[in-house]
Design a protein around this motif. Structure first.
Motif, mmCIF file in Angstrom:
data_model
loop_
_atom_site.group_PDB
_atom_site.id
_atom_site.type_symbol
_atom_site.label_atom_id
_atom_site.label_comp_id
_atom_site.label_asym_id
_atom_site.label_seq_id
_atom_site.Cartn_x
_atom_site.Cartn_y
_atom_site.Cartn_z
ATOM 1 N N PRO A 76 0.928 -1.271 -0.076
ATOM 2 C CA PRO A 76 -0.046 0.157 0.051
ATOM 3 C C PRO A 76 1.027 1.181 0.007
ATOM 4 C CG PRO A 76 -0.387 -1.290 2.043
ATOM 5 C CD PRO A 76 0.820 -1.818 1.077
ATOM 6 N N ARG A 77 0.288 2.241 -0.405
ATOM 7 C CA ARG A 77 1.000 3.609 -0.598
ATOM 8 C C ARG A 77 1.763 4.084 0.694
ATOM 9 N NH1 ARG A 77 -1.773 8.270 -4.130
ATOM 10 N NH2 ARG A 77 -0.371 7.865 -5.621
ATOM 11 N N ARG A 78 1.026 3.726 1.839
ATOM 12 C CA ARG A 78 1.886 4.136 3.119
ATOM 13 C C ARG A 78 3.210 3.383 3.402
ATOM 14 N NH1 ARG A 78 -2.264 0.420 4.437
ATOM 15 N NH2 ARG A 78 -1.678 -1.219 5.681
ATOM 16 N N ARG A 79 3.612 2.178 2.828
ATOM 17 C CA ARG A 79 4.815 1.486 2.914
ATOM 18 C C ARG A 79 5.991 2.370 2.117
ATOM 19 N NH1 ARG A 79 3.896 -3.935 4.679
ATOM 20 N NH2 ARG A 79 6.358 -3.892 4.748
ATOM 21 N N LYS A 80 5.529 3.058 1.162
ATOM 22 C CA LYS A 80 6.354 3.736 0.316
ATOM 23 C C LYS A 80 7.567 3.059 -0.152
ATOM 24 C CE LYS A 80 5.802 8.037 2.868
ATOM 25 N NZ LYS A 80 6.188 9.185 3.587
ATOM 26 N N VAL A 81 7.199 2.078 -1.005
ATOM 27 C CA VAL A 81 8.235 1.268 -1.670
ATOM 28 C C VAL A 81 8.264 1.937 -3.268
ATOM 29 C CG1 VAL A 81 8.550 -0.825 -2.685
ATOM 30 C CG2 VAL A 81 7.580 -0.798 -0.501
ATOM 31 N N ASN A 82 9.544 2.210 -3.515
ATOM 32 C CA ASN A 82 9.613 2.648 -4.797
ATOM 33 C C ASN A 82 10.747 1.655 -5.600
ATOM 34 O OD1 ASN A 82 8.852 5.694 -4.446
ATOM 35 N ND2 ASN A 82 9.890 5.471 -2.944
ATOM 36 N N PHE A 83 10.342 1.837 -6.930
ATOM 37 C CA PHE A 83 11.093 0.735 -7.847
ATOM 38 C C PHE A 83 11.574 1.665 -8.963
ATOM 39 C CE2 PHE A 83 11.065 -2.165 -11.222
ATOM 40 C CZ PHE A 83 11.935 -3.221 -11.037
ATOM 41 N N ILE A 84 12.847 1.756 -9.105
ATOM 42 C CA ILE A 84 13.343 2.758 -10.272
ATOM 43 C C ILE A 84 14.341 1.627 -11.057
ATOM 44 C CG2 ILE A 84 15.006 4.531 -10.668
ATOM 45 C CD1 ILE A 84 13.915 4.295 -7.383
ATOM 46 N N ARG A 85 14.233 1.996 -12.589
ATOM 47 C CA ARG A 85 14.756 0.781 -13.413
ATOM 48 C C ARG A 85 15.556 1.391 -14.442
ATOM 49 N NH1 ARG A 85 9.299 -1.411 -16.547
ATOM 50 N NH2 ARG A 85 8.374 0.381 -16.458
ATOM 51 N N TYR A 86 16.351 0.846 -14.973
ATOM 52 C CA TYR A 86 17.188 1.237 -16.240
ATOM 53 C C TYR A 86 17.819 -0.020 -16.873
ATOM 54 C CZ TYR A 86 20.232 3.384 -19.445
ATOM 55 O OH TYR A 86 20.875 3.834 -20.741
ATOM 56 N N ALA A 87 17.258 -0.386 -18.232
ATOM 57 C CA ALA A 87 17.573 -1.720 -18.759
ATOM 58 C C ALA A 87 17.407 -2.685 -18.001
ATOM 59 C CB ALA A 87 19.051 -1.345 -19.358
ATOM 60 N N ASP A 88 18.447 -3.613 -17.727
ATOM 61 C CA ASP A 88 18.363 -4.797 -16.666
ATOM 62 C C ASP A 88 18.693 -4.278 -15.407
ATOM 63 O OD1 ASP A 88 21.194 -4.364 -17.250
ATOM 64 O OD2 ASP A 88 21.602 -6.578 -17.125
ATOM 65 N N ASP A 89 18.998 -3.114 -14.738
ATOM 66 C CA ASP A 89 19.179 -2.892 -13.634
ATOM 67 C C ASP A 89 17.858 -2.381 -12.588
ATOM 68 O OD1 ASP A 89 22.115 -3.708 -13.656
ATOM 69 O OD2 ASP A 89 22.174 -1.689 -14.881
ATOM 70 N N PHE A 90 17.883 -2.299 -11.430
ATOM 71 C CA PHE A 90 16.934 -1.683 -10.713
ATOM 72 C C PHE A 90 17.215 -1.309 -9.257
ATOM 73 C CE2 PHE A 90 16.152 -6.207 -10.417
ATOM 74 C CZ PHE A 90 15.873 -6.318 -9.032
ATOM 75 N N ILE A 91 16.470 -0.487 -8.821
ATOM 76 C CA ILE A 91 16.748 -0.162 -7.083
ATOM 77 C C ILE A 91 15.489 -0.055 -6.839
ATOM 78 C CG2 ILE A 91 17.540 1.729 -5.879
ATOM 79 C CD1 ILE A 91 19.557 2.606 -7.850
#
Length: 123
Positions: A76-91
Motif C-alpha cells: 500500500p502507498r503508506r509503505r513507501k516502496v519505490n522501484f526505479i529501473r534502467y535496462a536490466d538494473d533496478f533499485i
C-alpha cells in the motif's frame, strides 16, 4: 537495494519471456531467434536476446514493468516502496529493511532466481 538481472541480454530465458512478456508469441519468437550480423555473417541467437537489437532493452523493460506493477499491488502507498529501473538494473527503496526483504522475496518469485543479483545500498 540494488538489483541486476545478471547476464540479462546474454542469458535471459526464452521460455520465461514467452510465458511472461505480454507480446504476440509468434512475433516475440521471431525477435528472439533473429540473431545478429557481423562482418556479413549471421550469428543465430540460441539464448538471451539479440545483441544490439532494439528488442533487447524493450524486453528488459517489459520484464521489469511486471515487477513494478507487482510491487505497487503488494505494498500500500503508506509503505513507501519505490522501484526505479534502467535496462536490466533496478533499485528498490523502502522505509525499513523488513519491507525491502519482502520486496526481494517477491521479485525472486517473479523471475528465475539464478538470474538475479542484489546489493544493499549503504546510506
Amino acid at each position: 537495494m540494488e538489483g541486476d538481472i545478471r547476464g540479462c541480454f546474454d542469458n535471459i530465458s526464452h521460455e520465461w519471456l514467452l510465458k511472461n512478456v505480454p507480446l504476440e508469441r509468434e512475433v516475440l519468437k521471431q525477435w528472439l531467434k533473429a540473431g545478429f550480423v557481423e562482418m556479413r555473417q549471421l550469428f543465430p541467437t540460441n539464448a538471451g536476446t539479440p545483441q544490439g537489437g532494439i528488442i533487447s532493452p524493450v524486453l528488459a523493460n517489459l520484464t521489469l514493468d511486471g515487477i513494478e506493477g507487482m510491487l505497487k499491488e503488494h505494498f500500500p502507498r503508506r509503505r513507501k516502496v519505490n522501484f526505479i529501473r534502467y535496462a536490466d538494473d533496478f533499485i528498490v527503496t523502502a522505509t525499513d529493511r523488513e519491507t525491502l526483504e519482502t520486496a526481494k522475496r517477491l521479485i525472486q518469485q517473479s523471475l528465475p532466481h539464478e538470474d538475479l543479483s542484489y546489493r544493499r545500498r549503504r546510506p
